[in-house]
Design an enzyme around this catalytic site. Structure first.
Site, PDB file in Angstrom:
ATOM      1  N   PHE A 142      23.786  -4.954  65.751  1.00  0.00           N
ATOM      2  CA  PHE A 142      22.852  -6.525  65.189  1.00  0.00           C
ATOM      3  C   PHE A 142      23.756  -7.610  65.840  1.00  0.00           C
ATOM      4  O   PHE A 142      24.844  -7.770  65.341  1.00  0.00           O
ATOM      5  CB  PHE A 142      22.896  -6.236  63.728  1.00  0.00           C
ATOM      6  N   GLY A 150      28.066 -19.069  61.939  1.00  0.00           N
ATOM      7  CA  GLY A 150      28.593 -17.788  60.899  1.00  0.00           C
ATOM      8  C   GLY A 150      27.519 -17.739  59.787  1.00  0.00           C
ATOM      9  O   GLY A 150      26.371 -17.525  59.717  1.00  0.00           O
ATOM     10  N   SER A 151      28.118 -18.428  58.764  1.00  0.00           N
ATOM     11  CA  SER A 151      27.256 -18.395  57.507  1.00  0.00           C
ATOM     12  C   SER A 151      26.116 -19.196  57.755  1.00  0.00           C
ATOM     13  O   SER A 151      24.831 -18.928  56.994  1.00  0.00           O
ATOM     14  CB  SER A 151      28.084 -19.180  56.339  1.00  0.00           C
ATOM     15  N   ARG A 287      54.851  11.039  41.074  1.00  0.00           N
ATOM     16  CA  ARG A 287      56.122   9.783  41.594  1.00  0.00           C
ATOM     17  C   ARG A 287      56.752   9.974  40.146  1.00  0.00           C
ATOM     18  O   ARG A 287      56.316   9.414  39.212  1.00  0.00           O
ATOM     19  CB  ARG A 287      55.524   8.582  41.705  1.00  0.00           C
ATOM     20  N   HIS A 356      51.753   2.436  44.506  1.00  0.00           N
ATOM     21  CA  HIS A 356      52.537   3.124  45.528  1.00  0.00           C
ATOM     22  C   HIS A 356      53.864   2.439  45.616  1.00  0.00           C
ATOM     23  O   HIS A 356      54.718   3.178  46.487  1.00  0.00           O
ATOM     24  CB  HIS A 356      51.609   3.204  46.598  1.00  0.00           C
ATOM     25  N   GLU A 381      28.521  -9.506  56.643  1.00  0.00           N
ATOM     26  CA  GLU A 381      27.200  -9.530  55.994  1.00  0.00           C
ATOM     27  C   GLU A 381      26.982 -10.433  54.948  1.00  0.00           C
ATOM     28  O   GLU A 381      26.528 -10.245  53.756  1.00  0.00           O
ATOM     29  CB  GLU A 381      26.829  -7.972  55.575  1.00  0.00           C
ATOM     30  N   GLU A 385      30.979 -16.149  49.235  1.00  0.00           N
ATOM     31  CA  GLU A 385      30.531 -17.541  49.029  1.00  0.00           C
ATOM     32  C   GLU A 385      29.055 -17.714  49.133  1.00  0.00           C
ATOM     33  O   GLU A 385      28.230 -18.356  48.427  1.00  0.00           O
ATOM     34  CB  GLU A 385      31.493 -18.585  49.891  1.00  0.00           C
TER      35      GLU A 385
END
Lengths: 398, 381
Positions: A142, A150-151, A287, A356, A381, A385
């Site tokens: 895609f 971008g956005s 642990r 961990h 995707e 924001e």
């Protein structure tokens, strides 16, 4: 007020087709269980090496294609799985639980390549490309994002000029998942420089089209065995029949596709979140410090309780958004599911790694990979924001 | 997977919303300030079938499902959290255990008037020294022939100033700890039963919260709910269900505050444009709505699980934990969006903000919910 004085007494006889129902259908459970088994048996082996060496597992995708996992939402008449959206999301979740990098290739092929072709492609185009995509003979990609767009997708610069029976594309696309491996890309380009956001159109661009090329693989923080690169169009000629929808509908198609694909990212995040929780539980129980398993400490227990609760919330939002996919609320619900699930999964990986301790910082432990892999879910995707902008727009529209 | 109410549930929701808007909202501020227990509200709610939403008709209830009950609590709490908790206690903490553990005779004598709203119930478990840990309770019940004699004190009892019937937890043998706890149905008009006066609190101020005292309170053995030693089990099972009601209450409070904030953000202008045109405010609203929807879904899921006789203890704890903490965040942001006005009594959000706080505490604190959830995830899942 009569409703309260005339109660619904026979609850069990209420029409099975109405009312809130959180159960999964048998088919959905079957798909989930089968995909979980496949992921454990076929995807988990070799995962650390693939991550370390950036190996794109083409053999796994061939198998997934044969199983029908790459065109799950494609109708059966085009050799797809023809399953419902929730069944698809459960599959994405199970694959992500094991390998989020495999899941992103799966999600891209299903959600942002097959899906817009199914919904906006001509009959001829669908017959030509969907069977190969749905069966795994071809992977999908895609191309919307550009280095400068971008956005703000509407500002993209890649151009498409009509030339007889062809469109001629020029420009470049950035951050393209599956670039170099995919055979078909859904690409959005500008067909009318005057018309702003209405001047964009969407095309299916085959990777063997003249003038199409792929850049060097990007070095990423996570999802290292997935492939991401730029793609370039230099007088790239695409048949006119490869136009999706009508000329000028490109942005609309891209946004509808992203509304749908956000559910896939919600599911991907939930799968990672599930694994982070499992790893935290297992590690906390085995642990031993101060003479007892660290799970005996309330501080650890409460982290686990929080992770489990937020996971339940992520799933509820994602599944509910899938159930409401064809309603007017769909856009808002998908954005809510995406922003919540991705941020919750990031918190879960952070907390699981913390449980961990030093081991979580070591490459030998799975959580360190998940911690890197999960980071992008709040970005791709549609960033968190952008999701909030979408949600707010829906809220304030009334 | 289907998130769609039945026609009956939608009608119920509309009916209760109208009742809430027309009858409950106009008095919400006033009872918050005076602390006066809104008995007329409870009576009217009872007439509508809201005092025993999930109790079968034959015992005076409305015979509806658990999700319908959630809708009722949400709609009432959306305008008045105090009224929401009054109903929640009567439904979840009194009617529910009577229905589940009561004998036929007990159901006829006590459940029927409670579910019909002719009598008001309260749930008396907490003591000064026994909150999250009920096994530490000191109230005793001594067998004496065909009677029990109760002695002790209870605190923080919602509906306590006005209740006609109390479910009282007392120990038949303190040495047995939680295994000695036994539940009794106690009519409030018996000699030896007394209650305190209204206590002012941070929020849900008119819920009749007070202390109860039992001094050589003599009740017949047939008023014992379940067997001797069943009390702890009854209390825990009841609170599992009660948590769904509190989650619904938290969702209602947050929904009320959210709606006010959404409206205010569009009316209020600063720097020449509405607050809602500022991205910071938009993002607050987006997060509020997302968390609100997630909490409602978790609540409905727990209600659905309970209704379908599935495991719901984990789901109820998750719904309660998430919804109550969500309500605290959402009401806080709603107040923030209102700015200085939000801090005044002129607007409702300060009341929502105060009311939300208790949902993280009663019917099991957030910490207790996390203990329940962690136990499931670590040991039972």
């Amino acid at each position: 007020m009569a409703v309260l004085t005339e109660p619904i007494s026979e609850k069990t006889e209420v029409d099975a087709g109405t009312g809130v129902d959180f159960s999964l259908t048998e088919d959905q459970q079957l798909i989930r269980d089968e995909v979980r088994r496949f992921a454990e048996e076929r995807i988990r082996p070799g995962i650390a090496e693939r991550d370390r060496e950036h190996i794109f597992p083409m053999d796994i995708f061939q198998e997934m294609g044969e199983m029908g996992l790459l065109g799950m939402l494609v109708p059966e008449e085009y050799d797809g799985g023809g399953v419902d959206t929730l069944a698809y999301l459960l599959a994405v979740e199970e694959i992500s639980r094991v390998d989020p990098a495999v899941a992103v290739t799966m999600s891209v092929t299903n959600s942002v390549c097959c899906w817009p072709i199914v919904h906006f492609g001509s009959e001829e185009l669908k017959r030509r490309v969907l069977p190969d995509l749905a069966s795994g003979k071809a992977l999908g990609g895609f191309g919307l994002t550009e280095p400068g767009a971008g956005s703000d997708a509407g500002s993209l610069k890649t151009s498409a000029r009509r030339d007889g029976d062809f469109w001629v594309l020029n420009g470049e696309k950035a951050w393209i998942t599956n670039a170099g491996f995919a055979r078909y890309f859904v690409v959005v380009a500008r067909t009318n420089p005057e018309a702003g956001k209405r001047g964009l159109s969407a095309f299916v661009v085959p990777a063997d089209a003249p003038g199409f090329s792929v850049g060097q693989p990007e070095e990423k923080m996570g999802l290292k065995s997935s492939r991401t690169a730029q793609i370039y169009f230099s007088d790239c000629r695409v048949p006119a029949a490869n136009l999706l929808g009508d000329e000028g509908q490109g942005l609309k198609i891209a946004l509808a596709t992203l509304d749908h694909s956000r559910l896939g990212i919600g599911a991907q995040a939930a799968g990672i979140h599930q694994r982070a929780l499992e790893l935290a539980v297992a590690y906390a129980k085995e642990r031993v410090q101060f003479g007892q398993p660290i799970a005996a400490n309330q501080a650890i227990q409460f982290k686990i309780a929080q992770m489990a609760t937020e996971l339940a919330a992520s799933r509820a939002l994602t599944y509910a958004a899938a159930a409401a996919e064809h309603t007017p609320r769909a856009g808002r619900l998908a954005a809510q599911a995406k922003v919540y699930s991705s941020e919750a999964a990031n918190r879960a990986c952070q907390e699981s790694l913390q449980i961990h301790g030093g081991n979580g910082f070591h490459d030998d432990y799975e959580i360190s990979r998940l911690y890197r892999d999960v980071r992008v879910t709040t970005i791709y995707e549609g960033t968190s924001e952008m999701q909030r902008m979408v949600i707010a727009r829906h809220l304030l529209q009334k | 997977m289907r998130i769609e109410l039945t026609e009956e549930q939608k009608m119920l929701q509309e009916t209760v919303r109208r009742f809430a808007e027309e009858v409950v909202r106009p008095r919400a501020k006033e009872i918050d300030e005076s602390g006066e227990f809104p008995r007329p509200f409870f009576d009217q709610a009872g007439e509508l079938g809201l005092a025993g939403v999930s109790v079968p008709e034959e015992y005076g209830g409305a015979g509806m499902d658990t999700l319908s009950y959630c809708l009722v609590i949400e709609e009432i709490s959306r305008v008045c959290a105090t009224s929401g908790v009054i109903l929640s206690v009567n439904n979840s903490l009194v009617c529910d255990p009577l229905l589940k553990f009561g004998t036929e005779e007990q159901k006829k004598e006590f459940l029927t008037p409670l579910a019909a709203g002719k009598k008001l119930g309260c749930f008396a478990l907490t003591e000064p020294g026994a909150g999250s840990d009920p096994a530490g309770m000191r109230t005793t019940a001594r067998r004496d022939g065909d009677d029990y004699v109760l002695n002790g004190n209870k605190i923080f009892i919602t509906n306590g100033t006005d209740a006609d019937i109390a479910l009282v937890f007392a120990s038949v043998d303190l040495a047995k700890k939680h295994k000695g706890i036994t539940c009794f149905i106690v009519p409030a008009d018996l000699p030896g039963y007394s209650h305190g006066t209204h206590e002012f609190k941070l929020g849900v101020n008119a819920s009749g919260t007070t202390e109860l005292a039992f001094q050589d309170l003599r009740i017949p053995a047939r008023y014992r709910l379940g067997e001797e030693g069943d009390g702890f089990k009854i209390a825990m099972a009841t609170l599992d269900g009660g948590r769904i009601g509190i989650a619904a209450q938290a969702v209602g409070i947050a929904q009320g505050a959210f709606e006010e904030a959404l409206a205010y953000s569009q009316e209020r202008e600063q720097f020449g444009s509405s607050l809602s045109s500022f991205q910071a405010i938009q993002f607050y609203l987006a997060d509020m709505s997302t968390e609100l929807d997630a909490a409602r879904l978790l609540t409905w899921k727990a209600a659905w699980a309970k209704e379908n006789q599935k495991r719901f203890s984990l789901e109820a704890a998750q719904a309660k934990l998430f919804a109550s903490e969500m309500a605290q965040r959402v009401t806080n942001k709603a107040l923030q969006i209102h700015g200085g006005y939000g801090y005044t009594k002129e607007y409702n959000v300060e009341r929502y903000f105060r009311d939300a706080r208790i949902t993280e505490i009663y019917e099991g604190t957030s910490e207790i919910q996390k203990m329940v959830i962690a136990d499931w995830v670590l040991n039972k899942a």
